[in-house]
Design a protein around this motif. Structure first.
Motif, PDB file in Angstrom:
ATOM      1  N   UNK A   1       0.792  -1.350  -0.050  1.00  0.00           N
ATOM      2  CA  UNK A   1      -0.081  -0.036  -0.061  1.00  0.00           C
ATOM      3  C   UNK A   1       0.602   1.263  -0.004  1.00  0.00           C
ATOM      4  N   UNK A   2       1.924   1.164   0.740  1.00  0.00           N
ATOM      5  CA  UNK A   2       2.783   2.427   0.872  1.00  0.00           C
ATOM      6  C   UNK A   2       3.610   2.596  -0.449  1.00  0.00           C
ATOM      7  N   UNK A   3       3.813   1.629  -1.126  1.00  0.00           N
ATOM      8  CA  UNK A   3       4.593   1.772  -2.403  1.00  0.00           C
ATOM      9  C   UNK A   3       3.313   2.401  -3.391  1.00  0.00           C
ATOM     10  N   UNK A   4       2.428   1.845  -3.522  1.00  0.00           N
ATOM     11  CA  UNK A   4       1.169   2.358  -4.350  1.00  0.00           C
ATOM     12  C   UNK A   4       0.947   3.882  -4.112  1.00  0.00           C
ATOM     13  N   UNK A   5       1.005   4.186  -2.885  1.00  0.00           N
ATOM     14  CA  UNK A   5       0.610   5.588  -2.652  1.00  0.00           C
ATOM     15  C   UNK A   5       1.532   6.448  -2.909  1.00  0.00           C
ATOM     16  N   UNK A   6       3.249   6.039  -2.908  1.00  0.00           N
ATOM     17  CA  UNK A   6       4.120   6.719  -3.647  1.00  0.00           C
ATOM     18  C   UNK A   6       3.853   6.918  -4.959  1.00  0.00           C
ATOM     19  N   UNK A   7       3.404   5.897  -5.646  1.00  0.00           N
ATOM     20  CA  UNK A   7       3.499   5.635  -7.278  1.00  0.00           C
ATOM     21  C   UNK A   7       2.263   6.768  -7.582  1.00  0.00           C
ATOM     22  N   UNK A   8       1.160   6.727  -6.738  1.00  0.00           N
ATOM     23  CA  UNK A   8       0.231   7.767  -7.159  1.00  0.00           C
ATOM     24  C   UNK A   8       0.445   9.199  -7.047  1.00  0.00           C
ATOM     25  N   UNK A   9       1.273   9.486  -6.076  1.00  0.00           N
ATOM     26  CA  UNK A   9       1.933  10.879  -6.088  1.00  0.00           C
ATOM     27  C   UNK A   9       2.806  11.055  -7.187  1.00  0.00           C
TER      28      UNK A   9
ATOM     29  N   UNK B   1      -2.612   4.395   8.642  1.00  0.00           N
ATOM     30  CA  UNK B   1      -1.882   3.557   8.095  1.00  0.00           C
ATOM     31  C   UNK B   1      -1.779   3.822   6.351  1.00  0.00           C
ATOM     32  N   UNK B   2      -0.922   3.298   5.992  1.00  0.00           N
ATOM     33  CA  UNK B   2      -0.568   3.431   4.359  1.00  0.00           C
ATOM     34  C   UNK B   2      -1.830   2.602   3.776  1.00  0.00           C
ATOM     35  N   UNK B   3      -2.236   1.474   4.371  1.00  0.00           N
ATOM     36  CA  UNK B   3      -3.414   0.662   3.854  1.00  0.00           C
ATOM     37  C   UNK B   3      -4.749   1.679   3.559  1.00  0.00           C
ATOM     38  N   UNK B   4      -4.900   2.350   4.569  1.00  0.00           N
ATOM     39  CA  UNK B   4      -5.832   3.298   4.469  1.00  0.00           C
ATOM     40  C   UNK B   4      -5.603   4.471   3.475  1.00  0.00           C
ATOM     41  N   UNK B   5      -4.389   4.892   3.535  1.00  0.00           N
ATOM     42  CA  UNK B   5      -4.125   5.953   2.517  1.00  0.00           C
ATOM     43  C   UNK B   5      -4.311   5.647   1.228  1.00  0.00           C
TER      44      UNK B   5
ATOM     45  N   UNK C   1      -6.811   6.868  -1.894  1.00  0.00           N
ATOM     46  CA  UNK C   1      -6.444   7.453  -3.071  1.00  0.00           C
ATOM     47  C   UNK C   1      -6.890   6.608  -4.339  1.00  0.00           C
ATOM     48  N   UNK C   2      -7.258   5.159  -4.178  1.00  0.00           N
ATOM     49  CA  UNK C   2      -8.159   4.413  -5.066  1.00  0.00           C
ATOM     50  C   UNK C   2      -9.297   4.990  -5.150  1.00  0.00           C
ATOM     51  N   UNK C   3     -10.128   5.394  -4.029  1.00  0.00           N
ATOM     52  CA  UNK C   3     -11.430   5.952  -4.005  1.00  0.00           C
ATOM     53  C   UNK C   3     -11.484   7.147  -5.140  1.00  0.00           C
ATOM     54  N   UNK C   4     -10.410   8.050  -4.779  1.00  0.00           N
ATOM     55  CA  UNK C   4     -10.279   9.349  -5.317  1.00  0.00           C
ATOM     56  C   UNK C   4     -10.213   9.012  -6.875  1.00  0.00           C
TER      57      UNK C   4
ATOM     58  N   UNK D   1      -2.497  -4.060  -9.005  1.00  0.00           N
ATOM     59  CA  UNK D   1      -1.502  -4.691  -7.827  1.00  0.00           C
ATOM     60  C   UNK D   1      -2.265  -4.811  -6.483  1.00  0.00           C
ATOM     61  N   UNK D   2      -2.919  -3.618  -6.248  1.00  0.00           N
ATOM     62  CA  UNK D   2      -3.733  -3.852  -4.669  1.00  0.00           C
ATOM     63  C   UNK D   2      -4.705  -5.217  -4.641  1.00  0.00           C
ATOM     64  N   UNK D   3      -5.674  -4.984  -5.785  1.00  0.00           N
ATOM     65  CA  UNK D   3      -6.238  -6.206  -5.632  1.00  0.00           C
ATOM     66  C   UNK D   3      -5.932  -7.547  -5.533  1.00  0.00           C
TER      67      UNK D   3
END
Length: 295
Positions: free
Chosen positions: A12-20, A101-105, A109-112, A199-201
């Motif tokens: 999750x943390x890696x994917x949040x960074x990717x979204x940024x 948590x990065x999981x929640x972040x 992010x995915x909802x957005x 990746x998250x799914x």
């Protein structure tokens, strides 16, 4: 395939960074004023539901282009509907998550992302001036119940199948120079952002299913119906009527069309392979997938 404790948080943390680093603004990053070239298709012709049929062969170039426009509009409307269902399920999921948590972040992010995608698809339908094609009333009502009750693994299975299906088609569309530039741009944006969701799914399914026999059983029972409904709803029967055809006869022709069935199988094969690796496929689900042309 089971993840160890903490792997989901790291993913999750890696994917949040990717979204940024790689996210798009549907207002600023898409030129909605560009208009359309009357000579270009809206959807790859060999992926159309009637491609290769006598009807298709008898149509003029203009009629084929018009059909690609309506098929694209139908698919985008269904994509917006399914992503709205997914957003409801993700909201339920993040409601109980640790907001620090990065999981929640990532969930936020995915909802957005999905909000922007649904807006993007809706704006594309409006730009084409095609009708807004919708799933049947009973499916929309059933979707409300599903979104309100489906456990996380079932939500992720739905997301994986639907997003893998759409991703295959849009990856091809993004590179198809025979298509409208606006279609290619939207496809390009969606492919980049959906790669994070896929990746998250996968990570969610790999982590949850081995530890939850009930959720695994539910996914095993539902993947076939989900695959069948997704493939059946993608091209509304009303598309055929609006293109001057008898909708019942054209729907039957599309379901029997070997080219369209091959497209359904091709677009679904990655998700079906993952389901097999997770040990959730069975004769009942595969039988429904064969009816839909997925297998």
């Amino acid at each position: 395939m089971a993840l160890h404790a903490g792997d989901m948080e790291e993913t999750a943390e890696r994917l949040v960074r990717s979204a940024g680093l790689m996210s798009f603004d549907v207002d600023k990053d898409i030129d909605w004023s560009a208009g359309f070239d009357p000579d270009l298709a809206y959807f790859s012709e060999h992926r159309c539901s009637l491609y290769g049929t006598p009807t298709w062969d008898a149509w003029s170039r203009d009629q084929r282009v018009e059909f690609t426009k309506h098929q694209l509009a139908s698919m985008h409307a269904i994509e917006a509907w399914v992503e709205t269902l997914l957003m409801q399920m993700l909201i339920r999921q993040v409601y109980s998550a640790d907001s620090a948590s990065a999981y929640a972040w990532h969930l936020y992010t995915e909802i957005a992302d999905e909000c922007r995608h649904s807006t993007m698809f809706g704006r594309m339908v409006a730009a084409t001036e095609a009708p807004t094609y919708r799933a049947p009333w009973w499916a929309r009502q059933g979707g409300k119940v599903f979104a309100a009750t489906a456990p996380p693994a079932v939500a992720m299975a739905l997301a994986m199948f639907f997003e893998e299906y759409g991703d295959a088609l849009q990856r091809e569309s993004a590179g198809d120079e025979a298509l409208q530039p606006l279609v290619r741009r939207i496809s390009h944006i969606h492919v980049i952002e959906e790669s994070r969701h896929l990746k998250f799914a996968r990570a969610e399914l790999i982590e949850r299913l081995p530890n939850s026999p009930v959720q695994k059983a539910l996914v095993s029972a539902l993947y076939g119906p989900i695959a069948l409904l997704v493939t059946r709803f993608m091209v509304s029967p009303q598309v055929y009527e609006n293109c001057g055809l008898d909708k019942r006869a054209a729907t039957r022709a599309a379901r029997k069309n070997k080219h369209w069935r091959q497209t359904q199988k091709w677009a679904s094969e990655h998700a079906m392979r993952t389901f097999a690796e997770l040990g959730i496929r069975n004769r009942f689900g595969d039988a429904l997938c064969r009816v839909g042309g997925v297998l």
